[in-house]
Design an enzyme around this catalytic site. Structure first.
Site, PDB file in Angstrom:
ATOM      1  N   GLY A 265       0.829  -1.195   0.000  1.00  0.00           N
ATOM      2  CA  GLY A 265       0.000   0.000   0.000  1.00  0.00           C
ATOM      3  C   GLY A 265       0.863   1.245   0.000  1.00  0.00           C
ATOM      4  N   ALA A 266       1.922   1.221   0.824  1.00  0.00           N
ATOM      5  CA  ALA A 266       2.823   2.366   0.920  1.00  0.00           C
ATOM      6  C   ALA A 266       4.030   1.961   1.751  1.00  0.00           C
ATOM      7  CB  ALA A 266       2.111   3.564   1.548  1.00  0.00           C
ATOM      8  N   MET A 267       5.044   2.844   1.773  1.00  0.00           N
ATOM      9  CA  MET A 267       6.258   2.598   2.542  1.00  0.00           C
ATOM     10  C   MET A 267       6.771   3.902   3.108  1.00  0.00           C
ATOM     11  SD  MET A 267       8.329   0.356   3.687  1.00  0.00           S
ATOM     12  CE  MET A 267       9.766   0.664   4.722  1.00  0.00           C
ATOM     13  N   GLU A 268       7.200   3.847   4.387  1.00  0.00           N
ATOM     14  CA  GLU A 268       7.449   5.041   5.186  1.00  0.00           C
ATOM     15  C   GLU A 268       8.837   5.631   5.049  1.00  0.00           C
ATOM     16  OE1 GLU A 268       8.252   1.447   8.020  1.00  0.00           O
ATOM     17  OE2 GLU A 268       6.865   1.933   6.410  1.00  0.00           O
ATOM     18  N   ASN A 269       9.443   5.596   3.889  1.00  0.00           N
ATOM     19  CA  ASN A 269      10.781   6.179   3.733  1.00  0.00           C
ATOM     20  C   ASN A 269      10.751   7.644   4.171  1.00  0.00           C
ATOM     21  OD1 ASN A 269      11.325   3.730   2.141  1.00  0.00           O
ATOM     22  ND2 ASN A 269      10.176   4.787   0.546  1.00  0.00           N
ATOM     23  N   HIS A 299      -1.038   6.609   8.364  1.00  0.00           N
ATOM     24  CA  HIS A 299      -0.279   5.440   8.821  1.00  0.00           C
ATOM     25  C   HIS A 299       1.209   5.644   8.535  1.00  0.00           C
ATOM     26  CE1 HIS A 299       0.297   0.844   8.888  1.00  0.00           C
ATOM     27  NE2 HIS A 299       1.434   1.304   8.388  1.00  0.00           N
ATOM     28  N   GLU A 300       1.526   6.001   7.294  1.00  0.00           N
ATOM     29  CA  GLU A 300       2.940   6.193   6.939  1.00  0.00           C
ATOM     30  C   GLU A 300       3.544   7.372   7.684  1.00  0.00           C
ATOM     31  OE1 GLU A 300       4.211   3.758   5.393  1.00  0.00           O
ATOM     32  OE2 GLU A 300       2.242   2.919   4.954  1.00  0.00           O
ATOM     33  N   HIS A 303       4.750   6.486  11.047  1.00  0.00           N
ATOM     34  CA  HIS A 303       6.042   5.811  10.996  1.00  0.00           C
ATOM     35  C   HIS A 303       7.219   6.784  11.081  1.00  0.00           C
ATOM     36  CE1 HIS A 303       5.082   1.652  10.453  1.00  0.00           C
ATOM     37  NE2 HIS A 303       4.440   1.809   9.303  1.00  0.00           N
ATOM     38  N   GLU A 322       4.503  -1.274  13.118  1.00  0.00           N
ATOM     39  CA  GLU A 322       3.330  -1.502  12.274  1.00  0.00           C
ATOM     40  C   GLU A 322       2.018  -1.468  13.054  1.00  0.00           C
ATOM     41  OE1 GLU A 322       3.446  -1.084   9.328  1.00  0.00           O
ATOM     42  OE2 GLU A 322       5.502  -1.524   8.739  1.00  0.00           O
TER      43      GLU A 322
END
Length: 832
Positions: A265-269, A299-300, A303, A322
């Site tokens: 869905g997404a990634m928290e870089n 959500h991201e 993070h 998470e």
């Protein structure tokens, strides 16, 4: 075991002997637009202190060309995954130069060519351990460093990394872009993106503090990018989190980029959050879709603190980021006013995911025992995310919201830029709340499974729970007034025993009793017979959306457990779904009904139920308010239902061709048209000419994927066999094209067309696990698992492959469990 599969023990030993300070990364991506370019130059300079004589640097690339230690060239000692370094001094500088491979699986540096304009786009995805596919690094979360990136790319491209751009220099054939040094980061959250992305700029201002914002997508998707809503949610989140966590956003800029063929869905870089393009809506989007996107954005963003600022030491504690982010996504959606009904969707969707995962034989504690990276890869599941978030929701109720956030603030203050374990979090929360959380942690974080809660009627009413755990929950009591179910009382109580009397000064007679009425705790709710009868009559009359979510979930769980016949469930949905005002609950009911018919109905009943359900969806579509979310949800439901039966094929086809007028207000956007066309193909009412005409109408990347599905979905055993072979053998298929092919093979649930390939499946899965990336192999193992009427083949494979990788066995065991459940539910209905 392959040296690529790092273990917990060896990475802990490396962390004990190495203190990594900085990593300079240099990538040359100028050749990316060339169709024959398979690799790219990649170099890393790592500076670290050491108390050991040797170590290794991780790199899974095409080649390692040279290694330099403290200015002295070394012989290359590389096994394809690890570069061995010996003769270390107290302080070291190691340079590793090599070539990385472009990816088409969504792992590492993914390269995508847009069929609309032939432009090339690049982005990285690393979690848990694919940074090493792009540049040499020390691939573990507890070895953090300050990173400096330099990327050479074609002129005119957007080039991005975690930090802001610090310099741009023209070079032969492109431009060389340098980025500011980051604060300490783990390798898996570093990131690079490059390509002719469309960009919308913004800013967030707060008390003299300014953060540059960017929203990016492919140029061909730019007309569909609703950047202002995305920026609005982003600003709300930054306003909220900085105050709630008492720690200002630390990562400088905040770019959010929507990328093609994304596995997540997404990634928290930090500073460069990546999202699936599914969140760029090409047609009308329901409120539930927009809420889900906002939830993911928030959500991201959570993070940035939970995971990026403070990071788990190893993947056992993946939940430390998470579960919190999953909880915070819904909590912040409500708290910021972005989507006040977010807890309704959470009750239906996130908890539904958790309940299903927690009933598998492979379930695990929220704090898991993760011995190696392959196990970590498969631990991004409903336990780590949704069960953990559900348990945290209960914890907030247990300690109080104010104490919970004081504990979070202390946690960030004490561990900023460091690594933690469960004990560190509990220490902070115990200090803020004054409560001993040992028993709570033992009961919820370090056990498996879930309680089932029901109310037993009799002379007294008793709350009964299996697998007893401590709960704080509310029981709602409802009675009919005319045809409406109205709440007459609510009883709040703490329970931890198998049986607890339900007592209050006055307990009215109740047609419906709903345990966990406000969805505060985590438990499977079972309605008693009288309550189920009341729900069948009056579910849609209940005003409280959270209560309806709990009831819808209870009904679905009863179907999955064989307690509620599929036919009765279909009747309840048919009566009440068209009056369900919450579109997330409506959409879930529609999806569950289709699944129940295709998987849990008796074979003799399936065709009749499919036809009647399609008629319900078709009627509801035409009765829904023009242009409403409900109309769109039912239109999507028609597409799913029509894949199982061709009764409405002529009507659907005529509407798509413009020969008849469809429902007023319904826009046939590209995604809806493709879903209907796939349904027509699955029942033999559409073919290559129709697919080609639709592709001419929608030549986008998604159109090309759906075109592939239409061609594979045709109900011909030879066509399905060719698609089956392509899925396993055509390594040119990207991750999205593989999914599209698998969807065609499985279209319409036509078991009769693919049953001949069962033996081939079990012959292929072990070789594919060793030869392909874990992401591609997982899609094949899960997506093509035989939905047979027998356990003989799968049990024979498990018996003969006891020594197979544990991660592969886990997937097969989980698929077997789904088959066991389906066979058991069908059998129960036959017996009934």
């Amino acid at each position: 075991m392959s040296s690529a599969n790092l273990t917990r023990e060896e990475t802990a030993a490396r962390a004990a002997g190495i203190h990594l300070e900085t990593v300079d990364v240099d990538l040359d991506l100028r050749d990316a637009p060339k169709t024959d370019a398979a690799t790219f130059p990649a170099a890393s300079t790592l500076v670290f202190a050491a108390t050991v004589a040797e170590t290794w640097i991780d790199f899974i690339g095409a080649s390692v060309d040279d290694v330099v230690l403290n200015g002295v060239p070394q012989a290359v000692d590389w096994d394809g995954a690890r570069v061995r370094i010996s003769g270390l001094a107290a302080h070291n500088t190691v340079i590793v130069r090599g070539r990385g491979r472009y990816s088409s699986s969504g792992e590492g540096l993914h390269r995508f060519r847009d069929p609309v304009d032939d432009e090339v786009y690049l982005y990285t995805q690393y979690e848990p351990a694919d940074c090493r596919r792009v540049y040499p690094c020390m691939e573990q979360p507890d070895v953090k460093a300050r990173w400096r990136f330099t990327v050479t790319a074609p002129e005119g491209w957007e080039v991005l990394s975690n930090g802001p751009e610090s310099a741009r220099t023209p070079v032969d054939g492109g431009v060389r872009v340098a980025f500011a040094e980051t604060l300490p980061l783990s390798s898996y959250i570093t990131a690079v993106a490059a390509g002719p992305y469309h960009r919308v700029d913004g800013a967030w201002e707060s008390a003299g503090h300014s953060v540059a914002l960017g929203v990016l997508c492919r140029a061909s998707l730019a007309p569909h990018l609703d950047a202002q809503e995305i920026l609005d949610v982003t600003r709300r989140g930054l306003d909220y989190y900085g105050t709630a966590f008492a720690y200002a956003y630390p990562w400088g800029k905040y770019d959010q980029i929507f990328v093609p063929e994304y596995n997540l869905g997404a990634m928290e870089n930090p500073g460069l959050v990546t999202f699936t393009e599914s969140y760029v809506f090409r047609g009308k989007a329901t409120a539930a879709q927009r809420e889900a996107r906002a939830n993911t954005i928030l959500h991201e963003m959570a993070h940035m603190w939970f995971g990026d600022l403070v990071t788990m030491r190893w993947w056992d504690d993946l939940w430390l980021k998470e579960s919190f982010a999953d909880f915070m996504g819904a909590h912040a959606n409500v708290a910021t006013g972005a989507f006040p009904d977010a807890w309704v969707s959470f009750a239906s969707r996130r908890k539904g995911w958790a309940y299903e995962q927690d009933q598998l034989p492979t379930t695990h504690p929220i704090v898991a025992d993760i011995t190696d990276l392959e196990a970590a890869k498969l631990n991004f599941d409903g336990i780590t995310y949704a069960k953990g978030a559900s348990v945290l929701k209960q914890l907030v109720a247990f300690v109080g919201e104010e104490a919970f956030f004081r504990g979070a603030q202390r946690y960030f203050a004490d561990h900023a830029f460091g690594n933690t374990t469960l004990a560190d979090l509990l220490t902070a929360l115990e200090a803020s709340s004054g409560r001993d959380l040992t028993a709570w942690s033992d009961a919820w974080l370090q056990t498996t499974g879930m309680s089932e809660i029901r109310v037993e009627r009799g002379d007294t009413r008793t709350l009964v729970q299996t697998a007893p755990r401590p709960h704080r929950l509310t029981v709602g009591l409802y009675a009919f007034e005319g045809d409406r179910l109205l709440r007459r009382a609510r009883v709040e109580l703490d329970i931890d025993a198998p049986r607890t009397p339900l007592s209050a000064p006055v307990l009215p007679d109740a047609d419906l009793i709903v345990p966990n009425d406000d969805d505060r705790t985590y438990a499977k709710v079972r309605l008693d017979e009288r309550s189920t009868d009341a729900v069948a009559r009056g579910l849609s009359s209940i005003d409280d959306a959270v209560t309806r979510a709990v009831i819808w979930a209870a009904l679905w769980n009863a179907v999955r457990d064989g307690e509620l016949p599929v036919r009765r469930y279909v009747e309840i949905v048919s009566l009440h779904a068209r009056s369900e005002p919450n579109v997330a609950l409506l959409a879930d009911a529609i999806v569950h009904t289709g699944f129940a018919i295709s998987r849990y109905a008796r074979e003799d009943d399936r065709a009749g139920l499919a036809r009647s359900w399609l008629e319900v969806a078709w009627s509801a579509l035409h009765a829904a308010a023009p242009g409403s979310d409900a109309q769109l949800a039912w239109a999507r439901g028609v597409g799913a239902a029509a894949s199982m039966t061709g009764e409405r094929a002529a009507d659907i086809g005529a509407f798509m061709r413009g020969e008849t007028a469809g429902p007023a207000g319904l826009a046939l956007d590209p995604d809806l048209r493709w879903s209907w066309l796939i349904a027509l193909a699955a029942t033999g009412h559409a073919g290559p000419v129709d697919a080609d005409a639709e592709l001419a109408r929608d030549p986008s990347a998604r159109g090309h994927s759906r075109h592939r599905t239409v061609l594979a979905a045709r109900p011909d055993a030879g066509i399905r066999a060719a698609a089956w072979q392509a899925a396993w053998t055509d390594e040119s298929l990207s991750n999205d094209h593989l999914d599209a092919t698998i969807a065609g093979v499985r279209a319409g649930g036509r078991r009769d067309l693919i049953a001949a390939h069962d033996a081939d499946y079990f012959a292929r899965i072990r070789p594919v696990w060793s030869e392909r990336s874990i992401e591609i192999a997982r899609r094949l193992v899960v997506g093509l698992f035989p939905a047979s009427e027998s356990l003989v083949d799968v049990d024979a494979w498990l018996a003969a492959n006891a020594d197979a990788p544990a991660s592969l066995r886990r997937l097969v065991i989980e698929q077997r469990d789904g088959l066991v459940r389906a066979l058991r539910v069908r059998s129960a209905q036959s017996a009934g």
